[in-house]
Design an enzyme around this catalytic site. Sequence first.
Site, PDB file in Angstrom:
ATOM      1  N   HIS A   1      -4.788   1.467   7.622  1.00 25.86           N
ATOM      2  CA  HIS A   1      -3.429   2.009   7.787  1.00 25.86           C
ATOM      3  C   HIS A   1      -3.207   3.183   6.821  1.00 25.86           C
ATOM      4  O   HIS A   1      -2.705   4.243   7.215  1.00 25.86           O
ATOM      5  CB  HIS A   1      -2.423   0.874   7.535  1.00 25.86           C
ATOM      6  CG  HIS A   1      -0.981   1.255   7.557  1.00 25.86           C
ATOM      7  ND1 HIS A   1      -0.087   0.817   8.511  1.00 25.86           N
ATOM      8  CD2 HIS A   1      -0.245   2.033   6.716  1.00 25.86           C
ATOM      9  CE1 HIS A   1       1.109   1.308   8.263  1.00 25.86           C
ATOM     10  NE2 HIS A   1       1.049   2.061   7.161  1.00 25.86           N
ATOM     11  N   GLU A   2      -3.608   2.984   5.560  1.00 26.62           N
ATOM     12  CA  GLU A   2      -3.387   4.043   4.560  1.00 26.62           C
ATOM     13  C   GLU A   2      -4.296   5.250   4.816  1.00 26.62           C
ATOM     14  O   GLU A   2      -3.876   6.405   4.620  1.00 26.62           O
ATOM     15  CB  GLU A   2      -3.625   3.505   3.136  1.00 26.62           C
ATOM     16  CG  GLU A   2      -2.777   2.308   2.729  1.00 26.62           C
ATOM     17  CD  GLU A   2      -1.294   2.495   2.942  1.00 26.62           C
ATOM     18  OE1 GLU A   2      -0.818   3.639   2.960  1.00 26.62           O
ATOM     19  OE2 GLU A   2      -0.604   1.472   3.130  1.00 26.62           O
TER      20      GLU A   2
ATOM     21  N   GLY B   1       0.834  -1.199   0.000  1.00 23.10           N
ATOM     22  CA  GLY B   1       0.000   0.000   0.000  1.00 23.10           C
ATOM     23  C   GLY B   1       0.868   1.247   0.000  1.00 23.10           C
ATOM     24  O   GLY B   1       2.069   1.182   0.309  1.00 23.10           O
TER      25      GLY B   1
ATOM     26  N   HIS C   1      -2.732   7.465   7.221  1.00 25.61           N
ATOM     27  CA  HIS C   1      -1.721   8.354   6.614  1.00 25.61           C
ATOM     28  C   HIS C   1      -2.388   9.641   6.106  1.00 25.61           C
ATOM     29  O   HIS C   1      -1.839  10.739   6.263  1.00 25.61           O
ATOM     30  CB  HIS C   1      -1.020   7.663   5.445  1.00 25.61           C
ATOM     31  CG  HIS C   1       0.129   6.778   5.838  1.00 25.61           C
ATOM     32  ND1 HIS C   1       1.199   7.221   6.573  1.00 25.61           N
ATOM     33  CD2 HIS C   1       0.374   5.465   5.585  1.00 25.61           C
ATOM     34  CE1 HIS C   1       2.071   6.226   6.758  1.00 25.61           C
ATOM     35  NE2 HIS C   1       1.588   5.144   6.160  1.00 25.61           N
TER      36      HIS C   1
ATOM     37  N   LEU D   1       6.241   1.685   4.909  1.00 20.78           N
ATOM     38  CA  LEU D   1       7.377   2.077   4.065  1.00 20.78           C
ATOM     39  C   LEU D   1       8.027   3.365   4.569  1.00 20.78           C
ATOM     40  O   LEU D   1       9.171   3.650   4.221  1.00 20.78           O
ATOM     41  CB  LEU D   1       6.913   2.231   2.610  1.00 20.78           C
ATOM     42  CG  LEU D   1       6.366   0.953   1.963  1.00 20.78           C
ATOM     43  CD1 LEU D   1       5.808   1.241   0.583  1.00 20.78           C
ATOM     44  CD2 LEU D   1       7.431  -0.138   1.908  1.00 20.78           C
TER      45      LEU D   1
ATOM     46  N   GLN E   1       2.636   9.931   1.887  1.00 20.83           N
ATOM     47  CA  GLN E   1       3.989   9.378   2.019  1.00 20.83           C
ATOM     48  C   GLN E   1       4.920   9.841   0.905  1.00 20.83           C
ATOM     49  O   GLN E   1       6.136   9.741   1.047  1.00 20.83           O
ATOM     50  CB  GLN E   1       3.934   7.842   2.026  1.00 20.83           C
ATOM     51  CG  GLN E   1       3.243   7.277   3.266  1.00 20.83           C
ATOM     52  CD  GLN E   1       3.113   5.771   3.176  1.00 20.83           C
ATOM     53  OE1 GLN E   1       2.181   5.269   2.553  1.00 20.83           O
ATOM     54  NE2 GLN E   1       4.035   5.045   3.760  1.00 20.83           N
TER      55      GLN E   1
HETATM   56  O1  K1U Z   1       1.688   2.411   4.166  1.00 24.16           O
HETATM   57  C1  K1U Z   1       2.713   1.830   3.923  1.00 24.16           C
HETATM   58  O2  K1U Z   1       3.773   2.292   4.260  1.00 24.16           O
HETATM   59  C2  K1U Z   1       2.700   0.502   3.198  1.00 24.16           C
HETATM   60  C3  K1U Z   1       2.669  -0.699   4.128  1.00 24.16           C
HETATM   61  C4  K1U Z   1       1.238  -1.196   4.187  1.00 24.16           C
HETATM   62  C5  K1U Z   1       0.891  -2.128   5.316  1.00 24.16           C
HETATM   63  C6  K1U Z   1       1.561  -3.308   5.528  1.00 24.16           C
HETATM   64  C7  K1U Z   1       1.183  -4.155   6.560  1.00 24.16           C
HETATM   65  C8  K1U Z   1       0.130  -3.810   7.366  1.00 24.16           C
HETATM   66  C9  K1U Z   1      -0.526  -2.615   7.164  1.00 24.16           C
HETATM   67  C10 K1U Z   1      -0.156  -1.779   6.128  1.00 24.16           C
HETATM   68  C11 K1U Z   1       3.605  -1.755   3.572  1.00 24.16           C
HETATM   69  O3  K1U Z   1       3.442  -2.207   2.488  1.00 24.16           O
HETATM   70  S1  K1U Z   1       4.910  -2.290   4.572  1.00 24.16           S
HETATM   71  C12 K1U Z   1       5.701  -3.563   3.619  1.00 24.16           C
HETATM   72  C13 K1U Z   1       4.939  -4.837   3.591  1.00 24.16           C
HETATM   73  O4  K1U Z   1       4.041  -5.053   4.373  1.00 24.16           O
HETATM   74  C14 K1U Z   1       5.283  -5.887   2.598  1.00 24.16           C
HETATM   75  C15 K1U Z   1       6.380  -5.782   1.799  1.00 24.16           C
HETATM   76  C16 K1U Z   1       6.663  -6.778   0.872  1.00 24.16           C
HETATM   77  C17 K1U Z   1       5.861  -7.858   0.744  1.00 24.16           C
HETATM   78  C18 K1U Z   1       4.759  -7.980   1.555  1.00 24.16           C
HETATM   79  C19 K1U Z   1       4.470  -6.993   2.471  1.00 24.16           C
HETATM   80 ZN    ZN Z   2       2.462   3.293   6.230  1.00 20.87          ZN
END
Ligand code: K1U
Ligand code: ZN
Length: 166
Positions: free
Chosen positions: A133-134, A46, A137, A92, A51
Site C-alpha cells: 500500500h505504501e 504506515g 503511494h 490516512l 502523503q
Molecule cells: O498509507 C496510509 O494511509 C496508512 C494506512 C496503512 C494501511 C492500513 C491498512 C491496510 C493497508 C495500509 C493506515 O494506517 S489506515 C489506519 C489504520 O489502518 C489503523 C489505524 C489505527 C489502528 C490500526 C489501524
Molecule cells: Zn494510504
Amino acid sequence: MAILEILNYPDPRLHTVAKPVKEVDTHIRRLIKDMAETMYAAPGIGLAATQVNQHIQLIVIDTSETKDQLLVLINPKIIARSGSQDYEEGCLSVPGIYESVTRAEKITVQALDANGTQFTLDADGLLSVCIQHEMDHLLGKVFVEYLSPLKRNRIKTKMVKLQRDR
Ligand code: K1U
Ligand code: ZN
C-alpha cells in the site's frame, strides 16, 4: 519533532511519482522522526512521504500492537512476490473509507534503513499489505484506484464534500 499535514484524496499531489533518496542525511532523519510522529498521532500503521507532500522514496510503518517497532524503508524494491490475499484497507489520505483490495500474500523487499544500510525483509499478512500500500503511494497510486470507477467516484465526491464543509 512535528506533526505534518497529510494530503487528502483527491489532492493531485498524491499522484506524484517519488524520486529515490540520494543520501540518508540529517534532513532525511528529521523527516523520518516527523513522519513517525505523524503516523502514531493519526493513528495509522504506515505513512509514505508522498502523503506529507515530500516526493521521495521514504516509508514508515509500525504494525505492532505495542507501537514500538518502527520500520523505515528508503528506496524500497520488491524483489519477490507470491500468492494473493484480500484485505480491508484504510488510508490516512482517504479518512473513514475501508475497502477490500487484492494484493500479493508474501513479498521480499529490499531497502535502506534510517542509517542508509541495505536490508532484505520477508513479509506476509498485514505487514505485506501495508508495505505494498505504501509503495503504491510512492508511485502516485491511492488504494481507491483498485476499486470500480463507480465506487471510486462516490468516494471522491464524499471526500470533496467533507473538505468543503470542514
Ligand atoms: O498509507 C496510509 O494511509 C496508512 C494506512 C496503512 C494501511 C492500513 C491498512 C491496510 C493497508 C495500509 C493506515 O494506517 S489506515 C489506519 C489504520 O489502518 C489503523 C489505524 C489505527 C489502528 C490500526 C489501524
Ligand atoms: Zn494510504
